[in-house]
Enzyme design. Structure first.
Site, PDB file in Angstrom:
ATOM      1  N   LYS A 259       1.105  -1.274  -0.333  1.00  0.00           N
ATOM      2  CA  LYS A 259       0.331  -0.128   0.654  1.00  0.00           C
ATOM      3  C   LYS A 259       0.934   1.403  -0.151  1.00  0.00           C
ATOM      4  O   LYS A 259       2.051   1.191   0.875  1.00  0.00           O
ATOM      5  CB  LYS A 259      -0.780   0.168   1.300  1.00  0.00           C
ATOM      6  CG  LYS A 259      -1.641   1.768   1.476  1.00  0.00           C
ATOM      7  CD  LYS A 259      -2.693   1.242   2.806  1.00  0.00           C
ATOM      8  CE  LYS A 259      -3.125   2.769   2.399  1.00  0.00           C
ATOM      9  NZ  LYS A 259      -4.312   2.651   3.332  1.00  0.00           N
ATOM     10  N   ASP A 264      -2.182  10.455   3.436  1.00  0.00           N
ATOM     11  CA  ASP A 264      -4.174   9.980   3.291  1.00  0.00           C
ATOM     12  C   ASP A 264      -4.638  11.274   4.578  1.00  0.00           C
ATOM     13  O   ASP A 264      -4.827  10.895   5.448  1.00  0.00           O
ATOM     14  CB  ASP A 264      -4.239   8.603   3.823  1.00  0.00           C
ATOM     15  CG  ASP A 264      -5.274   7.571   4.452  1.00  0.00           C
ATOM     16  OD1 ASP A 264      -6.218   8.628   3.887  1.00  0.00           O
ATOM     17  OD2 ASP A 264      -5.372   7.185   4.483  1.00  0.00           O
ATOM     18  N   LYS A 271     -10.057  13.394   7.521  1.00  0.00           N
ATOM     19  CA  LYS A 271      -9.486  13.455   8.568  1.00  0.00           C
ATOM     20  C   LYS A 271      -9.591  14.034   9.893  1.00  0.00           C
ATOM     21  O   LYS A 271      -9.236  15.228   9.458  1.00  0.00           O
ATOM     22  CB  LYS A 271      -7.923  12.308   8.794  1.00  0.00           C
ATOM     23  CG  LYS A 271      -8.162  10.515   8.270  1.00  0.00           C
ATOM     24  CD  LYS A 271      -6.605  10.336   8.210  1.00  0.00           C
ATOM     25  CE  LYS A 271      -6.471   8.774   7.947  1.00  0.00           C
ATOM     26  NZ  LYS A 271      -7.438   7.961   9.059  1.00  0.00           N
ATOM     27  N   ASP A 282       1.855   6.466   5.626  1.00  0.00           N
ATOM     28  CA  ASP A 282       0.314   5.765   4.328  1.00  0.00           C
ATOM     29  C   ASP A 282       1.455   4.508   3.621  1.00  0.00           C
ATOM     30  O   ASP A 282       0.576   4.007   2.887  1.00  0.00           O
ATOM     31  CB  ASP A 282      -0.473   6.350   5.132  1.00  0.00           C
ATOM     32  CG  ASP A 282      -2.022   5.954   4.762  1.00  0.00           C
ATOM     33  OD1 ASP A 282      -1.425   4.258   5.268  1.00  0.00           O
ATOM     34  OD2 ASP A 282      -2.884   5.815   4.474  1.00  0.00           O
ATOM     35  N   ASP A 341     -11.687   7.286   3.854  1.00  0.00           N
ATOM     36  CA  ASP A 341     -11.060   7.041   4.225  1.00  0.00           C
ATOM     37  C   ASP A 341     -10.097   5.116   4.227  1.00  0.00           C
ATOM     38  O   ASP A 341      -9.264   5.086   4.788  1.00  0.00           O
ATOM     39  CB  ASP A 341     -11.432   7.526   5.294  1.00  0.00           C
ATOM     40  CG  ASP A 341      -9.443   7.726   6.220  1.00  0.00           C
ATOM     41  OD1 ASP A 341      -9.104   8.123   5.986  1.00  0.00           O
ATOM     42  OD2 ASP A 341      -9.886   7.920   7.261  1.00  0.00           O
ATOM     43  N   ARG A 345      -7.437  -0.655   1.348  1.00  0.00           N
ATOM     44  CA  ARG A 345      -8.359  -1.829   0.451  1.00  0.00           C
ATOM     45  C   ARG A 345      -8.821  -1.403  -0.871  1.00  0.00           C
ATOM     46  O   ARG A 345      -8.632  -2.747  -1.629  1.00  0.00           O
ATOM     47  CB  ARG A 345      -9.470  -2.538   1.449  1.00  0.00           C
ATOM     48  CG  ARG A 345     -10.171  -1.467   1.647  1.00  0.00           C
ATOM     49  CD  ARG A 345     -11.484  -1.603   2.953  1.00  0.00           C
ATOM     50  NE  ARG A 345     -11.142  -0.740   3.957  1.00  0.00           N
ATOM     51  CZ  ARG A 345     -10.923  -0.715   5.198  1.00  0.00           C
ATOM     52  NH1 ARG A 345     -13.034  -1.552   5.343  1.00  0.00           N
ATOM     53  NH2 ARG A 345     -10.744  -0.393   6.776  1.00  0.00           N
TER      54      ARG A 345
HETATM   55  N1  BES Z   1      -3.749   4.505   6.757  1.00  0.00           N
HETATM   56  C1  BES Z   1      -5.215   4.593   7.592  1.00  0.00           C
HETATM   57  C2  BES Z   1      -5.019   3.504   8.987  1.00  0.00           C
HETATM   58  C3  BES Z   1      -4.284   4.182   9.558  1.00  0.00           C
HETATM   59  C4  BES Z   1      -4.017   4.489  10.909  1.00  0.00           C
HETATM   60  C5  BES Z   1      -2.693   3.721   9.491  1.00  0.00           C
HETATM   61  C6  BES Z   1      -3.387   4.971  12.316  1.00  0.00           C
HETATM   62  C7  BES Z   1      -1.243   3.977   9.948  1.00  0.00           C
HETATM   63  C8  BES Z   1      -1.886   5.171  11.958  1.00  0.00           C
HETATM   64  C9  BES Z   1      -6.811   3.815   7.168  1.00  0.00           C
HETATM   65  O1  BES Z   1      -6.313   4.362   5.666  1.00  0.00           O
HETATM   66  C10 BES Z   1      -7.795   4.733   7.406  1.00  0.00           C
HETATM   67  O2  BES Z   1      -7.660   5.457   6.551  1.00  0.00           O
HETATM   68  N2  BES Z   1      -8.112   3.164   8.293  1.00  0.00           N
HETATM   69  C11 BES Z   1      -9.790   3.748   8.486  1.00  0.00           C
HETATM   70  C12 BES Z   1     -10.726   2.965   8.351  1.00  0.00           C
HETATM   71  C13 BES Z   1     -12.306   3.187   8.388  1.00  0.00           C
HETATM   72  C14 BES Z   1     -12.163   4.350   7.539  1.00  0.00           C
HETATM   73  C15 BES Z   1     -12.683   1.759   8.405  1.00  0.00           C
HETATM   74  C16 BES Z   1      -9.132   3.521  10.474  1.00  0.00           C
HETATM   75  O3  BES Z   1      -8.901   2.737  10.776  1.00  0.00           O
HETATM   76  O4  BES Z   1      -9.805   4.091  10.875  1.00  0.00           O
HETATM   77 ZN    ZN Z   2      -4.688   5.025   4.851  1.00  0.00          ZN
HETATM   78 MN    MN Z   3      -6.971   5.963   5.055  1.00  0.00          MN
END
Ligand code: BES
Ligand code: ZN
Ligand code: MN
Length: 511
Positions: A259, A264, A271, A282, A341, A345
């Site tokens: 990835k 992000d 966010k 990320d 966000d 995936r």
């Molecule tokens: N890049 C983030 C996940 C992440 C969080 C990486 C903290 C490193 C540290 C990912 O793209 C994301 O935003 N995930 C969301 C998923 C949710 C929207 C289902 C999350 O983890 O909140």
């Molecule tokens: Zn991400």
């Molecule tokens: Mn994200």
């Protein structure tokens, strides 16, 4: 950074030294030899320091009056008869670095294989690798660094100079891969974006004999990679898909998929400001794939490896993807986007599909800073491991045990798979309300794109960049996964031919 690590037989003149003592206060063999050369100064000081029952890898330091050896650093090797694990040897090297980085520009380490009860030349090489891994710093943007590290050169006094030198050369190549990973992961998103990342891949890997292909937006559109394109469509930086290949054998390849979200923001599902700056890392999954291929190429491993890096910036704008949008992925499966966000995936969906479709790999391993939920589940000590294949899991866990990059297996089940069914498309990119365990939901989503191929997913959100002292790195980017996966490739995966499987198990029974 310590660039100069050498192994010598002779006692060098005029050098600050590091020697090992056990927790019962006795000296290691190497320490005993040095002590007699130095008129028992170590024994005398040891009594004075009152250092009974020292803790493993704790250090003490004193100054020698004569000019030849100014600093003498004692490091506690723990219980006298202890057998070390390889990862502990690396930790020993880390602690040697921490104790000496500001002492001197050159140090001499008097710890040989016998001192850590490992009759093999790999032991001092592992210590040296740990030291080297710790010495890397990301300080290029600090114009005037106070209290800088002095250490530049380390001489290890060992018996088997040739053997250790050879082992270290291979480990140091892995460290070079780790450093490349850390350097891209640490860079901010105004420096690393899909195009600049792809350029670094070309510059770093092409000279080593790795084939580097860069698929631009048009190429991706022709392949139907709408899941990746959708994530990137709000950004001024166009997405890129980089394909790396190292043809070290004629076998079907092992594919590593990373990835690479260079930033992000969350997109339209923006966010909160709190911690958003962290989202520069990320792209750590792609960074690990990059560093892994560098290590593999430097060591000329006789394996066929493919690396796929899905590079994209997730931004909100007038052209950005919206919650509610439905995209058709390269696999033909449609996805209802409920949160922009949950973008990792989406890009992996196309990258995984592409990897199996084009390369028919024996196994695929993806790496992704995929979910915050994995940090809730496993903290910063473990990466989450999800897989559809028990033997692949067992090989990865074995490798993790050796390199110290810890993995913890997480489940995949029908319940969580059902949780991503959508009423308007083939699936949704969020679990249904109430399902929880977001890391499993995300992994379950990925599994719909592996088409039955042996596959493992490493959720590295908690381990790619941390403030903890759990890694051989200083705070910041860790380079997690490079050593682990290089070692895994060296072990040979079980999906090899039946013949080499038999050989591998024959090896085990012979050992
Ligand atoms: N890049 C983030 C996940 C992440 C969080 C990486 C903290 C490193 C540290 C990912 O793209 C994301 O935003 N995930 C969301 C998923 C949710 C929207 C289902 C999350 O983890 O909140
Ligand atoms: Zn991400
Ligand atoms: Mn994200």
């Amino acid at each position: 950074m310590v660039n100069d690590i050498v192994f010598v037989k002779e006692v060098p003149q005029k050098c600050s030294v590091v020697v090992g003592v056990y927790s019962d206060g006795s000296l290691s063999d190497s320490a005993t030899k040095l002590d007699s050369l130095l008129q028992n100064i170590i024994t005398k000081n040891l009594q004075r320091l009152d250092w009974a029952n020292c803790k493993q890898f704790e250090t003490r330091e004193f100054l020698h009056s004569s000019e030849e050896y100014n600093h003498i650093v004692l490091i506690c090797l723990g219980e006298k008869d202890k057998r070390y694990k390889p990862a502990e040897l690396s930790q020993l090297g880390v602690n040697i670095y921490k104790a000496t980085e500001k002492l001197d520009s050159t140090i001499c380490v008097y710890i040989d294989a016998a001192d850590v009860h490992m009759p093999c030349s790999r032991a001092p090489a592992m210590i040296a690798m740990g030291l080297q891994l710790r010495s890397w710093k990301f300080d290029k943007y600090i114009s005037k660094r106070k209290n800088k590290a002095k250490l530049e050169k380390v001489q290890f006094c060992v018996g088997d100079v040739e053997g250790v030198t050879e082992k270290f050369a291979a480990l140091s190549n892995i460290a070079q891969g780790v450093f490349l990973t850390r350097s891209v992961v640490a860079e901010p998103a105004n420096v690393i974006y899909p195009e600049s990342f792809a350029m670094i891949a070309q510059q770093e890997l092409m000279p080593l004999g790795v084939k580097v292909e860069i698929l631009d937006e048009n190429a991706m559109r022709q392949l139907g990679m709408n899941a990746i394109l959708g994530v990137g469509q709000g950004s001024a930086h166009a997405p890129k898909l980089v394909v790396l290949s190292w043809n070290g054998s004629e076998d079907a390849p092992i594919a590593f998929i990373g990835k690479g979200v260079t930033f992000d923001s969350g997109g339209i599902s923006l966010k909160p400001d709190d911690g958003m700056a962290d989202m520069r890392y990320d792209m750590a999954g792609a960074g690990t794939v990059l560093g892994l291929l560098k290590a593999v190429a430097l060591n000329k491993l006789p394996v066929h490896v493919v690396g796929i890096m899905a590079l994209v910036e997730n931004m909100p704008s007038g052209t950005a993807q919206r919650p509610g949008d439905i995209v058709t992925s390269m696999s033909g499966q449609t996805i209802e986007i409920l949160s922009t966000d949950a973008e990792g995936r989406l890009i992996l969906a196309d990258a995984l599909w592409y990897a199996q479709d084009r390369f028919h790999p024996k196994a695929m391993v993806d790496l992704a800073t995929l979910t915050g939920a994995i940090v809730v589940a496993l903290g910063h000590e473990f990466a989450g491991l999800f897989s559809n294949d028990d033997e692949l899991v067992s090989d990865l866990l074995k490798s993790a045990e050796i390199t110290g990059e810890k993995l913890w297996r997480m489940p995949l089940t029908q319940y969580f798979d059902d949780g991503i069914n959508s009423s308007v498309a083939d699936m949704r990119n969020l679990g249904k309300p109430g399902v929880r365990a977001g890391s499993i939901t995300a992994a379950q989503f990925l599994q719909r794109f592996v088409n039955g191929v042996n596959w493992a997913h490493l959720d590295i959100a908690g381990v790619a960049d941390t403030d903890t002292d759990l890694f051989p790195s200083d705070k910041g980017a860790t380079g997690f996964g490079v050593h682990l996966l290089h070692n895994f490739l060296e072990m040979g995966v079980r999906t090899c031919s039946p013949q080499s499987d038999a050989e591998a198990s024959g090896d085990k029974s012979g050992a």
